[in-house]
Design a protein around this motif. Structure first.
Motif, PDB file in Angstrom:
ATOM      1  N   LEU A   1       0.821  -1.193   0.000  1.00  0.00           N
ATOM      2  CA  LEU A   1       0.000   0.000   0.000  1.00  0.00           C
ATOM      3  C   LEU A   1       0.861   1.250   0.000  1.00  0.00           C
ATOM      4  CD1 LEU A   1      -2.863   1.163   0.202  1.00  0.00           C
ATOM      5  CD2 LEU A   1      -2.680   0.963   2.681  1.00  0.00           C
TER       6      LEU A   1
ATOM      7  N   VAL B   1     -10.390   1.013   8.610  1.00  0.00           N
ATOM      8  CA  VAL B   1     -10.085   1.795   7.412  1.00  0.00           C
ATOM      9  C   VAL B   1      -9.478   3.129   7.823  1.00  0.00           C
ATOM     10  CG1 VAL B   1     -11.106   2.974   5.412  1.00  0.00           C
ATOM     11  CG2 VAL B   1     -11.907   0.688   6.079  1.00  0.00           C
TER      12      VAL B   1
ATOM     13  N   VAL C   1      -8.196   4.388   2.780  1.00  0.00           N
ATOM     14  CA  VAL C   1      -7.274   3.307   2.458  1.00  0.00           C
ATOM     15  C   VAL C   1      -7.460   2.168   3.451  1.00  0.00           C
ATOM     16  CG1 VAL C   1      -5.584   4.860   1.438  1.00  0.00           C
ATOM     17  CG2 VAL C   1      -5.398   4.297   3.859  1.00  0.00           C
ATOM     18  N   GLY C   2      -7.262   0.953   2.971  1.00  0.00           N
ATOM     19  CA  GLY C   2      -7.396  -0.207   3.839  1.00  0.00           C
ATOM     20  C   GLY C   2      -6.503  -1.332   3.366  1.00  0.00           C
ATOM     21  N   HIS C   3      -6.138  -2.206   4.279  1.00  0.00           N
ATOM     22  CA  HIS C   3      -5.308  -3.345   3.943  1.00  0.00           C
ATOM     23  C   HIS C   3      -6.113  -4.401   3.203  1.00  0.00           C
ATOM     24  CE1 HIS C   3      -2.330  -1.506   6.383  1.00  0.00           C
ATOM     25  NE2 HIS C   3      -2.907  -1.776   7.535  1.00  0.00           N
ATOM     26  N   VAL C   4      -5.442  -5.142   2.329  1.00  0.00           N
ATOM     27  CA  VAL C   4      -6.096  -6.232   1.612  1.00  0.00           C
ATOM     28  C   VAL C   4      -5.962  -7.547   2.379  1.00  0.00           C
ATOM     29  CG1 VAL C   4      -4.090  -6.842   0.179  1.00  0.00           C
ATOM     30  CG2 VAL C   4      -6.396  -7.323  -0.654  1.00  0.00           C
TER      31      VAL C   4
ATOM     32  N   PHE D   1     -10.293  -4.664   3.176  1.00  0.00           N
ATOM     33  CA  PHE D   1     -10.564  -4.418   1.759  1.00  0.00           C
ATOM     34  C   PHE D   1     -10.182  -5.601   0.878  1.00  0.00           C
ATOM     35  CE2 PHE D   1     -10.589   0.545   1.719  1.00  0.00           C
ATOM     36  CZ  PHE D   1     -11.877   0.518   2.207  1.00  0.00           C
ATOM     37  N   TYR D   2     -10.235  -6.798   1.439  1.00  0.00           N
ATOM     38  CA  TYR D   2      -9.879  -7.987   0.672  1.00  0.00           C
ATOM     39  C   TYR D   2     -10.750  -8.148  -0.568  1.00  0.00           C
ATOM     40  CZ  TYR D   2      -8.840 -12.888  -0.338  1.00  0.00           C
ATOM     41  OH  TYR D   2      -8.469 -14.051  -0.963  1.00  0.00           O
TER      42      TYR D   2
ATOM     43  N   THR E   1      -6.631   0.022  -2.085  1.00  0.00           N
ATOM     44  CA  THR E   1      -5.959  -1.076  -1.406  1.00  0.00           C
ATOM     45  C   THR E   1      -4.946  -1.705  -2.360  1.00  0.00           C
ATOM     46  OG1 THR E   1      -6.330  -3.005   0.013  1.00  0.00           O
ATOM     47  CG2 THR E   1      -7.566  -2.934  -2.059  1.00  0.00           C
ATOM     48  N   CYS E   2      -4.258  -2.709  -1.888  1.00  0.00           N
ATOM     49  CA  CYS E   2      -3.267  -3.387  -2.712  1.00  0.00           C
ATOM     50  C   CYS E   2      -3.957  -4.299  -3.733  1.00  0.00           C
ATOM     51  CB  CYS E   2      -2.339  -4.239  -1.854  1.00  0.00           C
ATOM     52  SG  CYS E   2      -1.477  -3.318  -0.585  1.00  0.00           S
TER      53      CYS E   2
ATOM     54  N   ASN F   1      -2.317  -1.562  -7.446  1.00  0.00           N
ATOM     55  CA  ASN F   1      -3.278  -1.054  -6.472  1.00  0.00           C
ATOM     56  C   ASN F   1      -4.674  -1.030  -7.071  1.00  0.00           C
ATOM     57  OD1 ASN F   1      -0.704   0.346  -5.172  1.00  0.00           O
ATOM     58  ND2 ASN F   1      -2.345   0.338  -3.662  1.00  0.00           N
TER      59      ASN F   1
END
Length: 227
Positions: A14, A104, A122-125, A134-135, A191-192, A206
C-alpha cells in the motif's frame, strides 16, 4: 516503513502508491491547481472500469463534510470503523495499526466525505495470515453503494462509478487522487492489488475504486421529552 509481525506484507504494497500522495499534494499547492486530471483514469490492468448499460444516478451537490466514523460497502460485506490518519516520514498515508486490519484509514488532512473534492480511504487487503478489511474491494461494481457515517450521525451515500487496477509502474497520482469532475463530492477507496512480489516485498498494483455522492442525510432531530 518498518514492518511488524503479521503486517509487513500488507503495508509495503500500500505504501508505494500512497507515497505519491505527498508529492501530488505538493505539486497541487505549488501550482495552485486542483490536481485533477484532464482525462478519465485508465489503468493498464482494468478491473471492470465502467460497463456500458449500467444506469447511474445523478450526483448530489456537495454538503458540509463530517469526520468519517464508519464505512459500509454492502455488496462485499464491509462494515468497518474509520480512523483519521496523516502522512508518515515517507509522505505515505500512515495506514491503520497492524493490530487492526479491519479498520479503514481516512486521510484526515484532506477532503471530508461529502465535501467537494475526493476524500481518500485506504485499507489493507490482507495480513500474512488472513484477509483484511478491503480484501474483496476489487469485486465491487459500478452502481453499487458506499455509505459513510460521520460525526453527529450524518450519512453520505456514494455510488461507485469506476473500478481500476493500476500497475506499480503506471500509477498516476494526479488522476487517482484528484477529483474526476470539478466541484463534485467524490470518494476513493484504495488497497493493494495484483500479485505479491517476494523480492521487492510489495504488491505489483493497487485497486482504486471511485465513487461520487448521490445522497446525504442529516440525523433526525430528537423528540423533546414529554413532561
Amino acid at each position: 516503513m518498518s514492518s511488524a509481525p503479521g503486517g509487513g506484507r500488507l503495508v509495503t504494497g500500500l505504501a508505494w502508491a500512497v507515497l505519491l500522495l505527498g508529492l501530488w499534494l505538493w505539486g497541487r499547492d505549488a501550482t495552485g491547481g486542483s490536481g485533477a486530471g484532464s482525462a478519465p483514469v485508465t489503468g493498464d490492468i482494468a478491473a471492470v472500469g465502467r460497463p456500458l448499460g449500467v444506469p447511474m444516478p445523478p450526483a448530489h451537490g456537495p454538503v458540509r463534510g463530517a469526520t468519517p466514523q464508519r464505512v459500509e460497502i454492502p455488496a462485499i460485506g464491509v462494515a468497518a470503523p474509520v480512523v483519521p490518519r496523516g502522512l508518515d516520514s515517507d509522505d505515505a498515508i500512515d495506514p491503520p495499526p497492524y493490530s487492526k486490519p479491519g479498520t479503514v484509514g481516512w486521510f484526515g488532512s484532506g477532503t471530508r466525505p461529502g465535501e467537494a473534492g475526493a476524500a481518500l480511504l485506504v485499507g489493507h487487503v490482507d495480513t500474512e495470515s488472513k484477509p483484511a478489511v478491503f480484501y474483496g474491494l476489487s469485486a465491487v461494481r459500478p452502481g453499487q453503494h458506499v455509505k459513510v457515517t460521520g460525526t453527529g450521525g450524518t450519512v453520505a451515500e456514494f455510488t461507485i462509478d469506476d473500478v481500476q487496477v493500476f500497475a506499480r509502474n503506471h500509477f498516476d497520482a494526479k488522476k487517482v487522487y484528484g477529483p474526476r469532475k470539478p466541484g463534485r463530492a467524490e470518494l476513493r477507496l484504495i488497497t493493494c492489488g495484483g500479485s505479491y512480489d517476494r523480492t521487492t516485498k510489495a504488491y505489483t498494483a493497487n485497486v482504486v475504486v471511485s465513487a461520487y455522492l448521490t445522497d446525504a442525510r442529516e440525523p433526525a432531530p430528537s423528540k423533546p421529552a414529554k413532561s
